[in-house]
Design a protein around this motif. Structure first.
Motif, PDB file in Angstrom:
ATOM      1  N   LEU A 298      20.195  57.345  13.762  1.00  0.00           N
ATOM      2  CA  LEU A 298      21.254  56.366  14.006  1.00  0.00           C
ATOM      3  C   LEU A 298      20.751  54.930  13.873  1.00  0.00           C
ATOM      4  O   LEU A 298      21.528  54.035  13.538  1.00  0.00           O
ATOM      5  CB  LEU A 298      21.843  56.578  15.406  1.00  0.00           C
ATOM      6  N   LYS A 299      19.466  54.685  14.141  1.00  0.00           N
ATOM      7  CA  LYS A 299      18.933  53.336  14.032  1.00  0.00           C
ATOM      8  C   LYS A 299      18.568  52.948  12.614  1.00  0.00           C
ATOM      9  O   LYS A 299      18.235  51.796  12.347  1.00  0.00           O
ATOM     10  CB  LYS A 299      17.686  53.200  14.920  1.00  0.00           C
ATOM     11  N   VAL A 300      18.617  53.894  11.699  1.00  0.00           N
ATOM     12  CA  VAL A 300      18.192  53.652  10.322  1.00  0.00           C
ATOM     13  C   VAL A 300      19.400  53.267   9.476  1.00  0.00           C
ATOM     14  O   VAL A 300      20.430  53.945   9.498  1.00  0.00           O
ATOM     15  CB  VAL A 300      17.506  54.900   9.732  1.00  0.00           C
ATOM     16  N   THR A 301      19.291  52.173   8.749  1.00  0.00           N
ATOM     17  CA  THR A 301      20.327  51.736   7.814  1.00  0.00           C
ATOM     18  C   THR A 301      19.799  51.861   6.386  1.00  0.00           C
ATOM     19  O   THR A 301      18.601  52.075   6.161  1.00  0.00           O
ATOM     20  CB  THR A 301      20.732  50.278   8.093  1.00  0.00           C
ATOM     21  N   LYS A 302      20.702  51.718   5.430  1.00  0.00           N
ATOM     22  CA  LYS A 302      20.266  51.832   4.034  1.00  0.00           C
ATOM     23  C   LYS A 302      19.345  50.685   3.640  1.00  0.00           C
ATOM     24  O   LYS A 302      18.539  50.817   2.710  1.00  0.00           O
ATOM     25  CB  LYS A 302      21.483  51.886   3.115  1.00  0.00           C
ATOM     26  N   ARG A 303      19.420  49.538   4.338  1.00  0.00           N
ATOM     27  CA  ARG A 303      18.532  48.412   4.053  1.00  0.00           C
ATOM     28  C   ARG A 303      17.152  48.613   4.654  1.00  0.00           C
ATOM     29  O   ARG A 303      16.152  48.155   4.109  1.00  0.00           O
ATOM     30  CB  ARG A 303      19.130  47.109   4.592  1.00  0.00           C
ATOM     31  N   SER A 304      17.096  49.279   5.811  1.00  0.00           N
ATOM     32  CA  SER A 304      15.821  49.427   6.515  1.00  0.00           C
ATOM     33  C   SER A 304      15.111  50.740   6.218  1.00  0.00           C
ATOM     34  O   SER A 304      13.978  50.922   6.662  1.00  0.00           O
ATOM     35  CB  SER A 304      16.052  49.317   8.028  1.00  0.00           C
ATOM     36  N   LEU A 305      15.742  51.664   5.498  1.00  0.00           N
ATOM     37  CA  LEU A 305      15.134  52.979   5.274  1.00  0.00           C
ATOM     38  C   LEU A 305      13.791  52.856   4.568  1.00  0.00           C
ATOM     39  O   LEU A 305      12.832  53.557   4.910  1.00  0.00           O
ATOM     40  CB  LEU A 305      16.093  53.856   4.469  1.00  0.00           C
ATOM     41  N   GLY A 306      13.687  51.981   3.593  1.00  0.00           N
ATOM     42  CA  GLY A 306      12.439  51.851   2.844  1.00  0.00           C
ATOM     43  C   GLY A 306      11.272  51.391   3.701  1.00  0.00           C
ATOM     44  O   GLY A 306      10.100  51.683   3.376  1.00  0.00           O
ATOM     45  N   GLN A 307      11.528  50.685   4.806  1.00  0.00           N
ATOM     46  CA  GLN A 307      10.449  50.210   5.673  1.00  0.00           C
ATOM     47  C   GLN A 307       9.747  51.344   6.399  1.00  0.00           C
ATOM     48  O   GLN A 307       8.621  51.163   6.863  1.00  0.00           O
ATOM     49  CB  GLN A 307      11.000  49.220   6.698  1.00  0.00           C
ATOM     50  N   TYR A 308      10.394  52.500   6.505  1.00  0.00           N
ATOM     51  CA  TYR A 308       9.851  53.605   7.280  1.00  0.00           C
ATOM     52  C   TYR A 308       9.147  54.637   6.405  1.00  0.00           C
ATOM     53  O   TYR A 308       8.831  55.730   6.880  1.00  0.00           O
ATOM     54  CB  TYR A 308      10.967  54.262   8.086  1.00  0.00           C
ATOM     55  N   PHE A 309       8.895  54.304   5.147  1.00  0.00           N
ATOM     56  CA  PHE A 309       8.112  55.146   4.246  1.00  0.00           C
ATOM     57  C   PHE A 309       6.805  54.417   3.930  1.00  0.00           C
ATOM     58  O   PHE A 309       6.821  53.347   3.309  1.00  0.00           O
ATOM     59  CB  PHE A 309       8.877  55.436   2.955  1.00  0.00           C
ATOM     60  N   PRO A 310       5.662  54.960   4.358  1.00  0.00           N
ATOM     61  CA  PRO A 310       4.384  54.290   4.046  1.00  0.00           C
ATOM     62  C   PRO A 310       4.135  54.122   2.557  1.00  0.00           C
ATOM     63  O   PRO A 310       3.460  53.171   2.141  1.00  0.00           O
ATOM     64  CB  PRO A 310       3.344  55.221   4.684  1.00  0.00           C
ATOM     65  N   GLU A 311       4.681  55.024   1.722  1.00  0.00           N
ATOM     66  CA  GLU A 311       4.480  54.897   0.285  1.00  0.00           C
ATOM     67  C   GLU A 311       5.145  53.623  -0.251  1.00  0.00           C
ATOM     68  O   GLU A 311       4.578  52.926  -1.113  1.00  0.00           O
ATOM     69  CB  GLU A 311       5.061  56.127  -0.435  1.00  0.00           C
ATOM     70  N   ILE A 312       6.339  53.303   0.256  1.00  0.00           N
ATOM     71  CA  ILE A 312       7.040  52.094  -0.194  1.00  0.00           C
ATOM     72  C   ILE A 312       6.326  50.854   0.333  1.00  0.00           C
ATOM     73  O   ILE A 312       6.179  49.852  -0.394  1.00  0.00           O
ATOM     74  CB  ILE A 312       8.511  52.138   0.254  1.00  0.00           C
TER      75      ILE A 312
END
Length: 420
Positions: A298-312
């Motif tokens: 619920l705290k994840v948005t489409k703008r912030s999703l990439g921040q939670y992938f170490p590869e990105i």
């Protein structure tokens, strides 16, 4: 003049009303650990150890002797806290009042400010989070593990990844998974409750901290907690004062129930029903939580999703600018995007992105962009902010005079039209 005198309220009545409001205030000011309020004989500070239905089990010390062993009290939450949407979670530091020390009953009157909060599972004041999965029974699924890792990353809390039941697989499988997870950007702790492998490493990392263990059902969360709590403290490790030692009337210091994995579905059964805070022998606490097969995100948005992938994060950090050409880049191959699709979890990223887009579009259609909050903040004495419930406009707020007069004029116009 006589009419105005009758309508004017007396000053003494106004002063009396203000005095009563100050003494019997339904607002609960936000408390901080640095500025604790004075306590009466029937009040105490405590920590919420467990939550079940509408009751909370709180470990407190008496106001007269704060150094005495803790006492577990069964509490309910004060109604005003529910009205102002101030939820009480396991791990919260609270003020307990109206205590009956004989029957060990009380009421939670206020909650201290939290340093951290997790919504799924609901736990407060957490220092570390352990994402626990098993190699087999149930089998380790990469996409499910990715969901849990994204949920843990979005909390902003220190993250540990542990892989349990190492005795069920060979060493080659363990090495392959550790190398695979290292390419994702995570170092994993391989552990086994049966062979005691990795327990010392976990106990050292969680010592003197409040940690929560999350993962699907059946991966061995309760078994691991029982093993960590039953293991001996290493020599040279100082024994810490544990608030839950010698707790009077406590049943939450016992071992957690353990269930078996379903042979039909291959998944774990929901043995743990409630969130509970359990002590570790070397200091610190572990929160045992029910298993979750699908984290909410619920705290994840489409703008912030990439921040939670170490590869990105690694791809963006590898370039000098550290940013794509567009601020709203979703890493879908846009012009000037620095993230390529040549990494293993890129399909998982696209799948989660589509899921979050659908959820946000649904929320936009049903709720809209602006929504009035159920709680409003009011500044009280000495500049202290206090929360109070916002009244619903249709039930409690009366119409303004302008609107009432306008409706009367409209009715008169309709009557004139009918006469014509």
């Amino acid at each position: 003049n006589v009419k105005r005198q009758h309508q004017q309220p007396q000053k003494n009545l106004l002063r009396a009303r203000d005095a009563v409001r100050k003494q019997i205030s339904s607002l609960a000011p936000a408390l901080t650990l640095d500025d604790k309020p004075p306590l009466t004989e029937n009040q105490a500070f405590g920590t919420v150890a467990a939550s079940q239905a509408n009751f909370m089990r709180v470990v407190v010390n008496s106001a007269e002797d704060s150094q005495s062993p803790g006492v577990e009290i069964l509490c309910v939450v004060k109604a005003v806290l529910k009205k102002i949407k101030r939820r009480v979670l396991v791990g919260d530091k609270v003020v307990v009042g109206s205590i009956d020390w004989a029957d060990r009953r009380g009421m939670i009157e206020n909650v201290f400010q939290r340093k951290s909060e997790i919504l799924d599972p609901p736990v407060a004041n957490v220092d570390s989070m352990v994402v626990l999965f098993s190699f087999e029974q149930p089998k380790l699924e990469p996409f499910t593990l990715t969901r849990f890792l994204v949920e843990a990353e979005s909390s902003g809390i220190e993250l540990f990844l542990a892989l349990n039941k190492a005795e069920l697989v060979d060493k080659l499988t363990v090495d392959e998974w550790r190398s695979r997870l290292r390419s994702w950007g995570y170092e994993s702790i391989v552990c086994s409750v049966d062979t005691k492998q990795g327990l010392d490493s976990l106990q050292f990392n969680l010592r003197d901290r409040t940690a929560v263990i999350v993962g699907p059902s059946g991966v061995g969360k309760s078994s691991l907690i029982n093993a960590l709590r039953g293991s001996k403290i290493d020599e040279g490790v100082q024994e810490y004062d544990n608030w839950f030692d010698s707790i009077l009337g406590s049943k939450w210091a016992e071992e957690q129930r353990i269930g078996e994995v379903s042979k039909r579905s291959g998944r774990g059964k929901h043995t743990t029903r409630n969130v509970s805070l359990l002590p570790l022998p070397g200091g610190g606490y572990l929160a045992d939580t029910p298993g979750l097969n699908q984290p909410s995100l619920l705290k994840v948005t489409k703008r912030s999703l990439g921040q939670y992938f170490p590869e990105i994060r690694k791809a963006l950090k590898g370039h000098g600018a550290g940013k794509c050409s567009f601020k709203n880049c979703l890493h879908l191959g846009e012009p000037g995007c620095l993230v390529k699709g040549d990494w293993e979890r890129y399909p998982f990223y696209l799948q989660l992105l589509d899921e979050i887009k659908i959820r946000e579009e649904f929320q936009l259609r049903t709720i809209g962009t602006k929504r009035e909050s159920d709680v409003r903040m009011k500044v009280g004495e000495m500049g202290i902010q206090q929360a109070e419930p916002r009244l619903e406009p249709k039930k409690h707020r009366r119409q303004s005079r302008k609107k009432v007069n306008q409706s009367l004029l409209d009715d008169l116009d309709d009557d004139d039209d009918d006469d014509d």
